[in-house]
Design a protein around this motif. Structure first.
Motif, PDB file in Angstrom:
ATOM      1  N   GLY A 649       0.815  -1.208   0.000  1.00 44.35           N
ATOM      2  CA  GLY A 649       0.000   0.000   0.000  1.00 44.35           C
ATOM      3  C   GLY A 649       0.848   1.257   0.000  1.00 44.35           C
ATOM      4  O   GLY A 649       0.528   2.238  -0.672  1.00 44.35           O
ATOM      5  N   GLN A 650       1.968   1.213   0.748  1.00 47.81           N
ATOM      6  CA  GLN A 650       2.872   2.357   0.764  1.00 47.81           C
ATOM      7  C   GLN A 650       3.521   2.571  -0.603  1.00 47.81           C
ATOM      8  O   GLN A 650       3.682   3.701  -1.059  1.00 47.81           O
ATOM      9  N   CYS A 651       3.906   1.483  -1.251  1.00 48.47           N
ATOM     10  CA  CYS A 651       4.521   1.596  -2.586  1.00 48.47           C
ATOM     11  C   CYS A 651       3.544   2.221  -3.584  1.00 48.47           C
ATOM     12  O   CYS A 651       3.927   3.048  -4.411  1.00 48.47           O
ATOM     13  N   LEU A 652       2.286   1.805  -3.502  1.00 53.68           N
ATOM     14  CA  LEU A 652       1.287   2.387  -4.394  1.00 53.68           C
ATOM     15  C   LEU A 652       1.096   3.865  -4.113  1.00 53.68           C
ATOM     16  O   LEU A 652       0.874   4.666  -5.027  1.00 53.68           O
ATOM     17  N   MET A 653       1.198   4.252  -2.850  1.00 55.74           N
ATOM     18  CA  MET A 653       0.984   5.640  -2.460  1.00 55.74           C
ATOM     19  C   MET A 653       2.004   6.567  -3.114  1.00 55.74           C
ATOM     20  O   MET A 653       1.669   7.675  -3.539  1.00 55.74           O
ATOM     21  N   TYR A 654       3.257   6.111  -3.219  1.00 59.01           N
ATOM     22  CA  TYR A 654       4.305   6.997  -3.725  1.00 59.01           C
ATOM     23  C   TYR A 654       4.133   7.327  -5.207  1.00 59.01           C
ATOM     24  O   TYR A 654       4.744   8.271  -5.705  1.00 59.01           O
ATOM     25  N   SER A 655       3.303   6.563  -5.899  1.00 61.54           N
ATOM     26  CA  SER A 655       3.058   6.879  -7.312  1.00 61.54           C
ATOM     27  C   SER A 655       2.350   8.224  -7.459  1.00 61.54           C
ATOM     28  O   SER A 655       2.436   8.866  -8.503  1.00 61.54           O
TER      29      SER A 655
END
Length: 1002
Positions: A649-655
């Protein structure tokens, strides 16, 4: 490791079931369903499945309501605007004004780099000369001060002019009401205090210049904003010419007529008296820059031409005004812009091209810019302003909200009571006593507003209220002491005219202390505006977290738990003790919250902010034991999976911060899939290689610059690629399976792509034959209608239906495409096909397919990642101003606010529907025993993780771009969740009656 012969065993087992069914004639075997590949469940299991679907949809519906409501929560938590009215104005402290009148020339949509710059383009007639010679002339003569005026966000006409006239900017909710609304918020403004005033400009902002205290004091002369054609530069320039003619008529009495011999402007009987008054403000709005910049982009030669032309108008008008008043030297001139305009023709965001606007001021009472010690290495200039050729003078910047206090200090007006700006003393050519008094007037005005705001907050909070350490009473006492000191020095020094060096030093200390008190006021106001921030943050965060936990529990209940286990847990939860205790705790907490909200006179929406988390938490408590049931894996997998879910979820957020992160995610998946494929099957299969290749190809697009303008070469390449690929699949690969209507839509690609290419040849949308717009609308409506009737097609295979949908979407994309966006939809379609095949292959690795396994969360992660690239693949839409309206011109001659926004949102949703449909196909073909709705709710968990992060990242300090972007990320993330639900629902209906065809099973 699963070898090829194991696939054969699976097929053989299916054949054995069929043989047994035919030989025994048992009903259970006759009811074998190819779509689900298992025996039809008995009646009680079917009923349970219906109930599970009902409860899952109920959870999604409640989650939808939560997101719709909580999107607006940031305006209560972070952006509360207190607008106190009815306060007594603070009058000037018996000082003679520095000037009698003020003339304000506003370039609507004027960019500072172009207005300050030199003629350098091939189409400009005088290379190397300033575009507006008047600016350079006044600065170099040592008569003007200049710099950047930082505009407010959202940078729209009404909102910016409100800030300039009242020092009060509407918060970001103003964009929801539409910038073209004639009436903004009720607030105090400069024109309530002038003795006389004039306004010339569009009707959209005319109400801001009406005086509530003396309606007859101000004359408003406007033209209807509806007459502005943003794609007709000739007409747009005409409005500036009309303004010029009207002002010439006003100041020199010459009758000016237009080409139709109609009088443009007639003096009214009271105009001469108004012009002779002190405390006069004349506001001139020049609209051509905004109109031409929006329609043709600020890089167009017409935009630069409009700036040069209007600059000449202003130069002549300055001379006429000085002549009218006999060059008495009592006039102040200000030349500025309310907002700029970005390269794509938008100005509704915090882009520096929109917020860094020019500001030049000269005339009576103005201190000219000081000389730079070293023009080659100026202290006050950066790389941006060094290009202006004005490095011999110091640049001084101001905030847009400081303009009302500056105007008031120059011509002796009360500062508007809703003003939030602080007077920039650096522009004043006055004694230290005058500066100290006028700054104290500003401080008293801010303190009065602070006192009123505290009263409003205290009335609501009652005994819960805690005062800020710098209370209004303390600040008032400090200001009173400072005023006494100033009055004493003024009396001893003839109002500062004969002040000694020591007295001036003392006055500077008083001024410095006044700035400290003003800062204390601002801290106090900020404290009051965010008084309930933590309280509401907790409520909203609990709402998201409780909904996310409930999603976990409900999915595990209706997917992982058999009927016996479910009945056992339900019976335990229904025990009198547990049931009563949980109910009592819920009722007590709810009662306390209701009491607090009632006592504090909270908004009705606050009850919902707390109602949702209470309800979801109570439901989660009832379902909590289901989270430990039927997990497809050991405890280590359980812990590891939850940790990976949070990390993903954090990785998706940085997009949302950097589009490149989407590429990184796809590249990691590409490599991981190859490794996983090799380890699981003993070799890299063709399906695994195609999926890995698709991930690598799609990862290229976020690395490319966002589409900001028309590019014919990219479009032609995209058009050719799409056409070849689609024709191959429609007339060769699927030629016997596809409906005739799909083949007709394939031929329609030639029109959609060709007409978009043809329309590029028209420099002006108004020149396009009207029937073309009619055909385009007909095609658009027909294609949308064909989506609705997809369910009526004879083919029932979900993959064929998905291909039909892709063909429709390709046509729509070509109609809107302006660059490589058509190529994106082609690669995106290849990615969806590869994803479906990949999931079918890896699903065989799960032994018990009716339980939730970590692989299901991985599938949900890939789904959200695919949806993210649908959004960020070809654009970087973190702000409203990032929309590119170029593609909408295929359907509209003139941009209409609502219709334009609808078309843009429709264009953005095209790949989303394909992604949601592919997810349904994955569920039907790969995870047949897992409820598609349940698997979708797992993907919502990733969206919730992003939304919670963005909620806490909303900023109330920093630059306007930082604040605006933080709000935009939260809103977009929440809206995407709503869009996921809506499109999943549409896809669920479209593919509800489809069944896996044996031909496409593998």
């Amino acid at each position: 490791m699963i070898q090829d012969h194991q696939y054969l065993q699976i097929d053989q087992s299916e054949e054995q079931i069929r043989k047994k069914s035919s030989s025994t004639g048992q009903d259970s075997f006759k009811s074998f369903d190819v779509e689900s590949n298992f025996i039809k469940p008995p009646e009680d299991a079917t009923k349970r499945e219906r109930n599970s679907n009902k409860n899952l949809w109920k959870m999604i519906g409640l989650g939808l309501l939560l997101h719709l409501l909580f999107i607006f929560s940031i305006f209560d938590v972070y952006i509360q605007s207190w607008r106190p009215l009815g306060m007594t104005p603070v009058q000037p402290f018996n000082q003679k004004p520095l000037a009698k009148r003020l003339m304000l020339f506003q370039f609507d949509g004027g960019r500072s780099d172009i207005m300050y710059g030199f003629q350098s383009e091939p189409d400009e007639p005088e290379k190397g000369k300033p575009r507006i010679p008047l600016i350079h002339k006044r600065v170099k003569e040592g008569k003007a001060a200049f710099g950047i005026q930082y505009a407010a966000v959202p940078t729209e006409s009404r909102v910016c002019v409100q800030n300039m006239m009242g020092g009060y900017q509407e918060d970001m909710t103003a964009i929801l009401s539409g910038w073209a609304s004639h009436h903004g918020l009720e607030y105090d403004r400069i024109y309530n205090y002038v003795k006389a005033g004039f306004f010339f400009g569009p009707s959209v902002i005319s109400s801001i210049f009406e005086s509530q205290n003396c309606p007859s004091c101000v004359r408003v002369d406007f033209f209807p904003d509806s007459e502005i054609n943003y794609y007709d530069h000739v007409q747009a320039s005409t409005f500036d010419k009309n303004n010029y003619d009207k002002l010439k008529r006003l100041f020199n009495g010459t009758l000016i007529e237009d080409r139709q011999n109609k009088t443009l402007y007639d003096k009214e009987p009271g105009d001469k008296e108004k012009l002779s008054e002190d405390k006069l403000v004349v506001y001139m709005n020049w609209v051509s820059c905004d109109a031409i910049g929006t329609g043709f982009k600020p890089t167009n030669w017409e935009y630069r031409k409009s700036i040069r032309t209007t600059g000449k108008f202003i130069e002549e008008l300055e001379q006429d005004i000085n002549n009218y008043y006999g060059n008495d030297g009592e006039t102040v001139f200000i030349l500025l812009s309310d907002h700029g305009i970005s390269d794509i023709g938008a100005h509704g965001d915090g882009n520096p091209q929109n917020t860094w606007t020019p500001f030049i001021i000269w005339g009576k009472g103005i201190k000219p810019a000081d000389d730079e010690k070293d023009p080659e290495n100026p202290e006050t200039h950066d790389d941006f302003s060094k290009q202006w050729g004005l490095t011999m003078k110091k640049r001084f910047d101001i905030d847009q909200s400081q303009l009302p206090s500056l105007i008031s200090s120059l011509i002796g007006l009360p500062i508007p009571m809703n003003n939030e700006g602080v007077l920039p003393l650096e522009f004043l050519n006055a004694t230290e006593v005058y500066k100290a008094n006028i700054l104290l007037q500003n401080a008293y005005q801010l303190q009065t507003s602070y006192t009123k705001i505290q009263q409003l907050v205290q009335e609501k909070q009652k005994w819960f209220f805690t005062e800020h350490e710098h209370s209004p009473a303390k600040i008032l006492n400090s200001l009173s002491e400072l005023k006494k000191q100033v009055d004493k020095i003024a009396q001893e020094s003839d109002d500062g005219n004969n002040a000694s060096k020591e007295q001036n030093e003392e006055l500077k200390k008083i001024i410095s202390q006044t700035y400290v008190e003003i800062q204390n006021i601002k801290q106090g106001v900020s404290y009051l505006k965010l008084y309930q921030k933590t309280f509401l943050q907790v409520a909203v965060a609990l709402g998201y977290i409780s909904f996310m936990l409930l999603c976990f529990a409900v999915v595990f209940r209706y997917i992982n738990t058999n009927k016996d286990t479910e009945d056992k847990i339900v019976d335990q939860n229904n025990s009198p003790f547990l049931k009563n205790i949980s109910l009592i705790i819920t009722l007590c907490f709810s009662g306390f919250i209701l009491l607090y909200l009632n006592v504090t006179k909270s908004k009705p929406v606050y009850y919902a902010y707390f109602g949702f988390p209470i309800y979801f938490t109570y439901q989660f408590y009832k379902h909590r034991q289901f989270m430990n049931q039927g997990w497809g894996g050991n405890i280590l997998k359980l812990i590891g999976s939850y940790a990976l879910i949070g990390l993903a979820g954090q990785c998706l957020m940085y997009s949302f911060f950097d589009r490149n992160f989407i590429s990184y995610n796809f590249l990691i998946i590409s490599v991981f899939s190859l490794i996983h494929n090799r380890c699981s099957f003993g070799k890299i299969t063709g399906t695994g290689a195609r999926w890995s290749l698709a991930c690598a190809l799609i990862s290229i697009f976020p690395l490319l610059p966002p589409i900001i303008g028309v590019n014919d070469f990219n479009y032609v390449v995209s058009f050719a690629s799409v056409t070849i690929a689609t024709f191959y699949f429609s007339f060769y690969y699927f030629k016997n399976e596809l409906e005739t209507s799909v083949k007709v839509m394939t031929l329609l690609i030639l029109y959609c792509g060709g007409i978009s290419l043809y329309l590029r040849t028209f420099p002006n949308s108004s020149l396009v034959p009207g029937f073309i717009y009619g055909i385009n609308w007909t095609v658009l409506i027909s294609l949308v209608g064909s989506i609705i009737f997809l369910n009526l097609h004879k083919n029932s295979d979900p993959q064929l239906r998905l291909y039909s949908l892709v063909v429709i979407m390709i046509n729509l994309q070509l109609l809107f495409a302006i660059s490589y966006d058509a190529l994106f939809i082609l690669i995106f379609s290849f990615l969806l096909k590869a994803w479906i095949d990949h999931e079918k292959e890896v699903s065989v690795l799960i032994q018990d397919k009716q339980k939730i396994f970590p692989i299901h969360f991985y599938t949900a992660f890939k789904f959200i990642l695919i949806m993210n690239i649908s959004f960020f693949g070809i654009q970087d839409l973190v702000s409203l101003g990032s929309f590119n309206y170029e593609s909408v011109t295929r359907f509209l001659v003139n941009l209409r606010e609502i219709l334009t926004l609808v078309l843009m949102l429709f264009k953005l949703s095209i790949p989303f529907l394909c992604g949601a449909s592919a997810f349904i196909v994955v569920c039907k073909s790969a995870y047949k025993k897992i409820n598609p709705i349940g698997l979708f709710m797992l993907s919502i968990i990733y969206a919730e993780i992003m939304t919670i992060n963005f909620f806490f990242m909303v900023r109330t300090e920093g630059t306007w771009q930082e604040k605006g972007s933080s709000v935009a990320r939260f809103v977009i993330s929440s809206m995407l969740t709503l869009l996921y639900v809506f499109l999943f629902f549409i896809a669920h209906i479209l593919f509800k009656k489809t069944k896996i065809d044996e031909k496409y099973k593998n």
